[in-house]
Design a protein around this motif. Sequence first.
Motif, mmCIF file in Angstrom:
data_model
loop_
_atom_site.group_PDB
_atom_site.id
_atom_site.type_symbol
_atom_site.label_atom_id
_atom_site.label_comp_id
_atom_site.label_asym_id
_atom_site.label_seq_id
_atom_site.Cartn_x
_atom_site.Cartn_y
_atom_site.Cartn_z
ATOM 1 N N TRP A 16 71.799 67.142 -36.112
ATOM 2 C CA TRP A 16 72.432 66.353 -37.175
ATOM 3 C C TRP A 16 71.400 65.385 -37.743
ATOM 4 N N ARG A 17 70.689 65.860 -38.777
ATOM 5 C CA ARG A 17 69.646 65.017 -39.370
ATOM 6 C C ARG A 17 70.256 64.055 -40.368
ATOM 7 N N GLY A 18 69.770 62.830 -40.330
ATOM 8 C CA GLY A 18 70.157 61.861 -41.354
ATOM 9 C C GLY A 18 71.612 61.434 -41.300
ATOM 10 N N VAL A 19 72.265 61.653 -40.175
ATOM 11 C CA VAL A 19 73.666 61.223 -40.050
ATOM 12 C C VAL A 19 73.721 60.002 -39.129
ATOM 13 N N PRO A 20 73.993 58.835 -39.685
ATOM 14 C CA PRO A 20 74.106 57.659 -38.808
ATOM 15 C C PRO A 20 75.349 57.783 -37.921
ATOM 16 N N LEU A 21 75.189 57.432 -36.697
ATOM 17 C CA LEU A 21 76.316 57.475 -35.752
ATOM 18 C C LEU A 21 76.741 56.049 -35.396
ATOM 19 N N ILE A 22 77.931 55.941 -34.876
ATOM 20 C CA ILE A 22 78.417 54.613 -34.466
ATOM 21 C C ILE A 22 77.491 54.015 -33.406
ATOM 22 N N PHE A 23 76.799 54.884 -32.681
ATOM 23 C CA PHE A 23 75.902 54.395 -31.627
ATOM 24 C C PHE A 23 74.675 53.690 -32.212
ATOM 25 N N ASP A 24 74.293 54.085 -33.427
ATOM 26 C CA ASP A 24 73.212 53.344 -34.089
ATOM 27 C C ASP A 24 73.634 51.899 -34.314
ATOM 28 N N ILE A 66 86.201 49.882 -33.442
ATOM 29 C CA ILE A 66 84.923 49.459 -32.828
ATOM 30 C C ILE A 66 84.209 48.477 -33.756
ATOM 31 N N GLU A 67 84.165 48.825 -35.029
ATOM 32 C CA GLU A 67 83.442 47.973 -35.988
ATOM 33 C C GLU A 67 84.116 46.611 -36.140
ATOM 34 N N GLN A 68 85.432 46.620 -36.137
ATOM 35 C CA GLN A 68 86.143 45.339 -36.251
ATOM 36 C C GLN A 68 85.934 44.493 -35.003
ATOM 37 N N ASN A 69 86.042 45.123 -33.866
ATOM 38 C CA ASN A 69 86.004 44.357 -32.618
ATOM 39 C C ASN A 69 84.620 43.804 -32.323
ATOM 40 N N TRP A 70 83.589 44.563 -32.690
ATOM 41 C CA TRP A 70 82.233 44.089 -32.392
ATOM 42 C C TRP A 70 81.466 43.701 -33.655
ATOM 43 N N PRO A 73 80.424 49.231 -41.456
ATOM 44 C CA PRO A 73 81.001 50.585 -41.461
ATOM 45 C C PRO A 73 79.926 51.642 -41.706
ATOM 46 N N LEU A 74 80.223 52.848 -41.259
ATOM 47 C CA LEU A 74 79.283 53.960 -41.432
ATOM 48 C C LEU A 74 79.453 54.605 -42.798
ATOM 49 N N THR A 75 80.721 54.794 -43.193
ATOM 50 C CA THR A 75 81.021 55.438 -44.479
ATOM 51 C C THR A 75 82.267 54.776 -45.079
ATOM 52 N N ARG A 76 82.647 55.306 -46.221
ATOM 53 C CA ARG A 76 83.892 54.794 -46.834
ATOM 54 C C ARG A 76 85.096 55.116 -45.973
ATOM 55 N N ARG A 77 85.007 56.207 -45.233
ATOM 56 C CA ARG A 77 86.158 56.629 -44.440
ATOM 57 C C ARG A 77 86.524 55.589 -43.367
ATOM 58 N N ASP A 78 85.543 55.179 -42.614
ATOM 59 C CA ASP A 78 85.878 54.194 -41.581
ATOM 60 C C ASP A 78 86.096 52.810 -42.192
ATOM 61 N N ARG A 79 85.435 52.548 -43.321
ATOM 62 C CA ARG A 79 85.657 51.258 -43.979
ATOM 63 C C ARG A 79 87.110 51.130 -44.442
ATOM 64 N N ASP A 80 87.661 52.232 -44.970
ATOM 65 C CA ASP A 80 89.013 52.188 -45.522
ATOM 66 C C ASP A 80 90.086 52.628 -44.529
ATOM 67 N N ALA A 81 89.675 52.991 -43.341
ATOM 68 C CA ALA A 81 90.667 53.483 -42.369
ATOM 69 C C ALA A 81 91.643 52.369 -41.990
ATOM 70 N N ALA A 82 92.846 52.797 -41.634
ATOM 71 C CA ALA A 82 93.859 51.817 -41.193
ATOM 72 C C ALA A 82 93.393 51.162 -39.895
ATOM 73 N N SER A 83 93.663 49.882 -39.806
ATOM 74 C CA SER A 83 93.204 49.135 -38.621
ATOM 75 C C SER A 83 94.171 49.331 -37.454
ATOM 76 N N LEU A 84 93.581 49.476 -36.298
ATOM 77 C CA LEU A 84 94.404 49.611 -35.084
ATOM 78 C C LEU A 84 94.742 48.257 -34.463
ATOM 79 N N LEU A 85 94.110 47.207 -34.937
ATOM 80 C CA LEU A 85 94.336 45.900 -34.306
ATOM 81 C C LEU A 85 95.805 45.467 -34.320
ATOM 82 N N PRO A 86 96.576 45.780 -35.394
ATOM 83 C CA PRO A 86 97.990 45.374 -35.351
ATOM 84 C C PRO A 86 98.791 46.031 -34.222
ATOM 85 N N VAL A 87 98.274 47.111 -33.666
ATOM 86 C CA VAL A 87 99.001 47.756 -32.557
ATOM 87 C C VAL A 87 98.904 46.899 -31.291
#
Lengths: 514, 447
Positions: free
Chosen positions: B186-194, B365-369, B373-387
């Motif tokens: 997977w070239r050029g794909v940033p991961l959450i681990f980065d 993960i991004e909210q808690n730490w 965001p990596l992409t628009r998808r995780d930026r716009d994803a529904a937050s799990l924190l209200p759960v």
Amino acid sequence: MTLLDDEVERHVVSRPDSAPSRSPLRLRVATVPPSAAVLALALALGTALRFVRLGAVGLNSDEAVYAAQAASLTGNAHFTTIFPVVRAHPLLLQVLISPFYAHGVPDTPGRYVTAAFGLGTVVLTYVVGRVLYHPLVGALGALLLAVMPYQVVLSRQIMLDGPMAFFVTAALLFVALGAQRRDGRWLVAAGAALGLATLTKEPAVIMLGSCFAFLALTTRITRPLRHPLTGAGVAVGLTLAYPLLTAVAGGGHGGASYLLWQLSREPNHTFAFYFTTVGVAMGVGTLLIAIAGLVAFRHMLTWRETLLLSWLLAPLAYFEVWPTKGFSYLAALAPVVALLAAVALVRLGWFAGRRRLVALALAAGCAVSLLVPSVLGIVNPTTSGLAGAGGTPGGRAVGRWVARHSPADAQFMTIGPSMANLVQYYGGRRADGLSVSPNPLHRNPSYAPIRNADLALRDGTYQYIVWDTYSASRSSHFSRRAKNLVRRFHGIPVHTERTGSGKLLVVVYAVTPR
Amino acid sequence: MSGLRHAATALLLALALVGAGTASSASAPKPAAAGQHPRTPLEHLVVMLQQGHSFDNYFGTRAGVDGLPGHVCLPQPGRRSCARPRAITGSPHVAFVDGSAAQRTAVDAGRMDGFVRAQDVHGHAASMVMGHYRDRTLPVLGDLADRGALFDHWFSGTDGNAVANDLFAVAARAPRHVVGVPPHGWRGVPLIFDRLQAAGVSWRIYVEDYRPGVTVRTAGPGELRDGQVARVPVLATARFLRGAGLGSHVAPLQRYYADLAHHDLPAVTFVVTTQHTEQPPRNPVTDQPVVRAVANALIASPAWSHAAFLLTYDTAGGWYDHVRPPTVNGATLGLRVPTVLLSPYVRPGRVVHKTYDAAAVLRLIEQNWDLAPLTRRDRDAASLLPVFSFRHGGRQGALIDVAASRPPVAQPDSWVLYGGYLAALAAGLGCIVAVTRRSSARPREST
């Protein structure tokens, strides 16, 4: 009055007259009856040895069961889901100590109750000696019993045998009173005491045999016949309360299982067990003096010795024949041994001159030889070598760790049921022993066998394996089995208990099925 | 001279900083406190990614969820009868076709009636896609749902196959049409681990039956399709394969248990199975004990008081699901997959009906730490924190699917025992007192 009584009293009474030149202070000291001084010493030592440092070691497996029964009886939620109230024995002691176990996880309150029973037995021994022989015999017997390691150890534990011995000694006193006064009504009181002894622990019913052996061998209490029969009826009536109450309360099935198990158990010790392990705890010197006294003063044997020997030999013969042997089973015989040794010493001391000095030296030596191991058993319970003094090493600490650090529904696998009982008592978690036999004839009905330990671990039924040196020393086979399971299921040590010197006691392993 | 001294000092400081950075990246991860602090009481997040089951397949008959419709019956190509949902208990004995083409056929422009047709290659066995596990057939999953929050509108990240979704789970992006991992990785794909690495947040991936030597550089075609390289995108990303860091970030699953016991669980943990994946035709009954072991080890550990465990599935595996997947930012999501969240801060037995997808994990993960965001998808994803409910203290953990080692204790009637024994004691003592009184009144006989 017997020959002994007359002679000893004469001797004791005559002593002040033989020393008229003493100072008023020394005279006052000298006029204190020796029996009172010895009794005071017995009570002081007996109290100290039974009540000091009662919480120094945690409960052992049997104590945990009895205390947990008491707690379950009160509905203490920590115990009710794990420990059934009805198990192998009657519940009189558990009922008496139960108020102390209604809340939390207390361990020592029950020990204070049994220690009080132990001290009561010392007092009763004095009274029996006084009734049968002389106050000095009673006081010396009480002193020997007060410092006897066997009685001290049993009194300091929540065991049924200590309170049972108290009621049995009370029965002995009533039989002695009846024989001395030739009054058969005391046999009714003896029957009541034996009934209470049986409601504490059912083997006490054997002492009925001792009573009838004595009645058959002597002519002290002959008529009317209704008194011994009434006494036996009272004893049997109280005894029957045990199965009746168990059945009415809804625990009948368990009781029947225990009887079946007890009758079909394989021997757990050799015939020498009582003479070696228990004999040592009673004091070899004490036993030898008691036996030597009976032989040396055989020309002085009366119904008194017949009573004491009936009280001693009937249960001893029974427990020798009974396949299951336990360290505590002869608790009711300790007062008799102490009294026989005491009467031998007093008889020896009755003679003037060197024999008196020998008797005094023997009495002192005997008392000290008993006192030292008793004290060591309290000061260094785990290293004293005194049987039963050290509890189960590391058991309380591990149980408390389990309570704090494991989920409420975690389940533990142990080598044997002893450590399982402690994990359950202090930790409040289910624990089962690997060594519990799947054959119902070979296991205590209270314990659930692990039919397939490998499968149970693969299924995730158990999350922890507890390995301990105490259980490992009792069963090397199941110790190896536990270690093999630890290896196969990737056991990770999550807690370790060691002695102060660093010796390994207990290891708790977290195991995973994959 | 002074300038030289300053330069030397600066050089030494720089070397020290570089050295510290290298050491921290090479050494084992420490708890979250070592790096960026979490913004919530959650100090540990454990994500477990299983494979190949739709929500209806696992939870279709569970009460209180958007489960199987009452009268669904799907057409079967070449047959007059239609295929109705049917209960199954073990393995379906079929490896279903999975991927964007099969999903497109199954969804059938929103009619959700092409599932049997999509598996036409299997002939009569195609109707197995209508199979579902009744509630409680899978005790581990059922218990997890009872003790945590169950999401009944949680969708796969993409409509692609498992390889694509395994990448999406850590990258918030994935190619739709991919059979396996490309030979170059997977070239050029940033991961959450980065992001985690840059922020100093500890992380680790625990892999079942992990073989350290197998990466994208050494893997054969099979590994690239469904082996550990396909399941763990880090093993197919060149920058993570360089240096000694990989050894501390990808570890065998067995180390997970040791890390928990030794209080060394990283802040962010991914657990990946390679054998017990649940992917059809595997039997979930025999595979889910791994899920139980992973969850129970966490619950039993000291870390649990500030942790969350999220179990989700990468794809629906070809199984029937009746809910049409939505489109997010122009991308069609995959079908609904079972997802359960466990934490001391999550109310047990809760059913979350809000729409989520795999990107929500990355958002959490991004909210808690506090990561970008990596992409628009995780930026716009529904937050799990209200759960989560952080205002109340964490609940004590209860283990998952632990059978009682023995039957429950039956207790007798305590009052009968109390009354009976105390009455017996009173009778015995009364008898003794009565005899003592009477005999005391009588004169002694001489001996």
